[in-house]
Write a protein that holds these residues in place. Structure first.
Motif, PDB file in Angstrom:
ATOM      1  N   ILE B 133      35.362  48.360  45.818  1.00 32.34           N
ATOM      2  CA  ILE B 133      35.136  48.027  47.229  1.00 32.34           C
ATOM      3  C   ILE B 133      33.994  47.017  47.364  1.00 32.34           C
ATOM      4  O   ILE B 133      34.112  46.012  48.071  1.00 32.34           O
ATOM      5  N   THR B 136      35.142  43.597  45.959  1.00 31.42           N
ATOM      6  CA  THR B 136      36.106  42.935  46.849  1.00 31.42           C
ATOM      7  C   THR B 136      35.355  42.194  47.953  1.00 31.42           C
ATOM      8  O   THR B 136      35.671  41.042  48.281  1.00 31.42           O
ATOM      9  N   ARG B 137      34.357  42.866  48.517  1.00 34.70           N
ATOM     10  CA  ARG B 137      33.562  42.226  49.581  1.00 34.70           C
ATOM     11  C   ARG B 137      32.798  41.034  49.036  1.00 34.70           C
ATOM     12  O   ARG B 137      32.752  39.974  49.658  1.00 34.70           O
ATOM     13  N   GLY B 140      35.138  37.854  48.263  1.00 30.33           N
ATOM     14  CA  GLY B 140      35.670  37.102  49.402  1.00 30.33           C
ATOM     15  C   GLY B 140      36.910  36.329  49.000  1.00 30.33           C
ATOM     16  O   GLY B 140      37.820  36.886  48.379  1.00 30.33           O
TER      17      GLY B 140
END
Lengths: 471, 471
Positions: B133, B136-137, B140
């Protein structure tokens, strides 16, 4: 004035606007109701007017959007030639050139007309990232577990649902997922050929296929290919006894953008079935049609299971996810066991993310928007190229995908000019990349899956001026 | 009493406890300070006592944990035989058997002693999911972009940092990442062999290698293999002129768990360098050592670049991520271009996640804990097997990894008994899977990377009784 005379007259006015360039390729026409009001005519007469213009190929309707000035209304440049690969010509390896083009792909300061994938700005990245987070939480332990070799079940079901064009002939169980579409093609070639065999392909053809075939010890026969209608089936028939597999892109091929007519597709499959030659059909661009409906793949006509229908999401959603698939017909078990041996399985996450996007993420809406953008860009490119490239430039007229194929003056050598273009911060894919023979030296492929703005238009103009100067 | 007599006496007491079974294999001994207090002796004398016991191989020290009763202290069962594959014997394809075992792998109601990966409960899944998580952020747009074919740069740098055992000889640029370690091996075989070539492997050998070789048209020579010291280098030398590549697991091989001594590794690399035969070294289990330090790979001795050192995280972190790598020596460019053609690239996400875990996630701590669990499980399995399997069972004594290799009474046919065992909700990997010849019929591989509890112990007992009954 009789109704007939009336709509004739109004059609003539619009036609004059188109021919004079007041209305340009890709411009949207006023709505039927506007035309009705402007000219004080009935709705039926307005409709007749548009039908008249459409029958002359001056305008074209787009689903749920209205009427647009069509490309053929003002086409000034000719189509590229039908390719006639000289099978006796000495082979000339374009690997060095390809490596050079690859090397410049990461440079952010260069206009990447050479790119083989859509620009980030056209992809639903924020939505996908959100889905990655959601699915990671949903999967829990399953995210680190090994899934069956055939591929994620939810994802295969979603692909089958979306394969509407196959009229429900395929279920999730007919598909095998692969780490990208190139891997699907690699697996298909592995399944149906061995070193020393021969495959037939389009010409020009995506260079990855040539390199892959070479690395597998396969001989490649490039077939004459029409920029509009694709490979010449009769030419294929003449050499079919030498061929162990055919590998082509039936819908919007790369680089020419040609679209094989349904009748040709049917004939091709019948012929290959008769000679028992497998067809590896790369349908990576099929969903990027500009027309009213998705073109059929050859797979639709496959009764004997000889068509291995390959697809993926690299050209529409997320190139970096490396997610592809194949419906391998009678070679399914072979493909699954090869995948098991070569990669064991694929991670579930991205397959589930794409399945989620197909089911709940607005896949349909995204594709519709992407198609509209690409169609519009295609027309804008063509206008700009007509205005700013040398007048004897020939240009393809794709009905989908995102590549334009340009044939320039015979004195131009695009591979030779590449370094000079890079100095101008402009890149393109020289024609020489797309063949094993010494041809297409005056050709190039341009990507129009970029964000259209003044900078892009300006770069395209500069590219035209660059070639004008080179002459 | 003199100090010498004193520590002798106390050592004798502990020895008696071990030999009588009061202290059992894998039991932790009291700490030095406890022994000091109990017997009213000096710390030095206590230390002497333990050294005495250690010199007799009755106990062993584990880093930062203390002293444990060693396996050799009470070993009742013999080691399995050194394999002597009959090269003239007819080949017998175990594919059907392998498929059968695969099919039962997804059944949650069966005790999966046949599994080739660690149980979920031993993996840091929650931490990895959290990292997915976060990354993933952070990524981008980069998450959907195509990365260079050689593989993620951060990840390659992390692998190089962790390849401590190579004494800084390798940098991130020496590695190519692959979708799993099997894919690394596939790519290595593709790079250095062609159809019709011959490779040499261990015997018994991981069945995936046999199947892969067969699918690539390669001949396989199985080499005599010692359950403790690995392949017989002299036997290899005799046939080296027939061999195009050697493919083996130098550290804790699958299925026997043998560990090749450093001197043998050095000799092997020198010999292969002399004959210019590449070595594909699968070092998937190297970090799962029970001893004081990680065993060296053959790659350490590679001066000529002929060793292709393969690794991955499927056995230690996340089997489903399909993340592997290879340091391919002089074949690097070939491996990169093959990867480009076969899969283009890999998704960045999981590579970045593993890099993140290696840097900040407590990789070291996780591995230490996993090693302790596996070592303890290994000893517990051996005790249980000694007590509950037929008395003439032979059993391997791995110094790492998570497989035990059992050689049962010659009348036992593990492949034949498999269906009956499944009825008892017990699965194992029959010996016949691990060879192309008609051998190892009375052998099997057991996975001990499972959560040890009463149920597991009970299942292992049941398996022993099952074979007792079969006799």
């Amino acid at each position: 004035m009789s109704r007939e005379v009336l709509y004739h007259k109004i059609a003539k006015i619009i036609e004059a606007q188109i021919l004079s360039g007041t209305l340009r390729i890709g411009d949207k026409l006023p709505s039927l109701r506007s035309v009705q009001k402007i000219h004080g005519i009935s709705l039926n007469t307005a409709k007749q007017t548009f039908l008249e213009l459409e029958s002359k190929s001056l305008i074209e309707s787009r689903a749920r959007s209205g009427y647009y000035v069509s490309i053929s209304s003002q086409r000034k440049l000719a189509l590229p030639s039908i390719s006639k690969p000289d099978l006796t010509a000495k082979e000339k390896n374009p690997d060095e050139l390809i490596n050079k083009i690859y090397e410049s792909l990461n440079r952010k300061d260069i206009r990447q007309f050479s790119l083989g994938i859509p620009d980030d700005s056209l992809l639903p990245i924020a939505k996908l990232n959100k889905s990655v987070i959601k699915i990671t939480r949903d999967l829990g332990n399953k995210g680190v577990e090994i899934e069956p070799a055939q591929g994620n079940e939810n994802f295969r079901r979603s692909i089958a649902k979306w394969a509407l064009v196959l009229e429900g002939k395929l279920t999730g169980d007919d598909f095998v997922t692969t780490p990208g579409t190139m891997n699907a093609i690699f697996n298909c070639l592995t399944a149906v050929t061995k070193s020393g065999d021969t495959i037939a392909v389009e010409s020009p053809v995506y260079f990855g296929i040539l390199q892959l075939a070479k690395s597998m010890g396969l001989n490649v026969i490039e077939l004459p290919t029409d920029p509009v209608f694709g490979v010449d089936i009769d030419a294929l028939k003449k050499i079919i006894h030498k061929v162990n597999a055919v590998c082509l892109v039936s819908n919007f091929n790369n680089p020419m953008g040609s679209l094989m007519p349904d009748t040709t597709k049917r004939r091709l499959v019948e012929m290959l079935t008769f000679y028992n030659v497998p067809l590896i059909e790369d349908d990576l661009f099929g969903n990027l049609y500009f027309g009213a409906s998705r073109p059929k793949p050859c797979k639709v006509y496959d009764e004997a299971g000889i068509v291995m229908w390959c697809g993926g999401i690299s050209k529409t959603l997320a190139p970096g996810y490396r997610i592809g698939w194949v419906a391998p017909g009678k070679f399914k078990n072979k493909i699954i066991s090869q995948k098991l041996l070569q990669t064991v399985s694929m991670p579930s996450l991205y397959q589930e993310v794409i399945a989620d996007f197909m089911e709940f993420g607005g896949y349909d809406q995204h594709l519709r928007k992407l198609r509209q953008t690409l169609h519009t860009n295609c027309l804008k490119y063509q206008c700009t190229i007509e205005d700013h490239f040398p007048a004897n430039t020939k240009i393809s007229q794709p009905q989908g995908g995102f590549f334009l194929w340009l044939e320039l003056d015979e004195r131009i050598d695009t591979a030779e000019l590449y370094d000079l273009a890079i100095e101008q911060k402009l890149s393109f894919a020289p024609g020489r990349m797309f063949t094993q023979h010494d041809q297409f030296n005056n050709c190039m492929r341009l990507n129009f899956a970029l964000q259209w703005d003044d900078n892009l238009e300006n770069d395209l103009r500069r590219l035209g001026q660059f070639f004008k100067k080179a002459l």
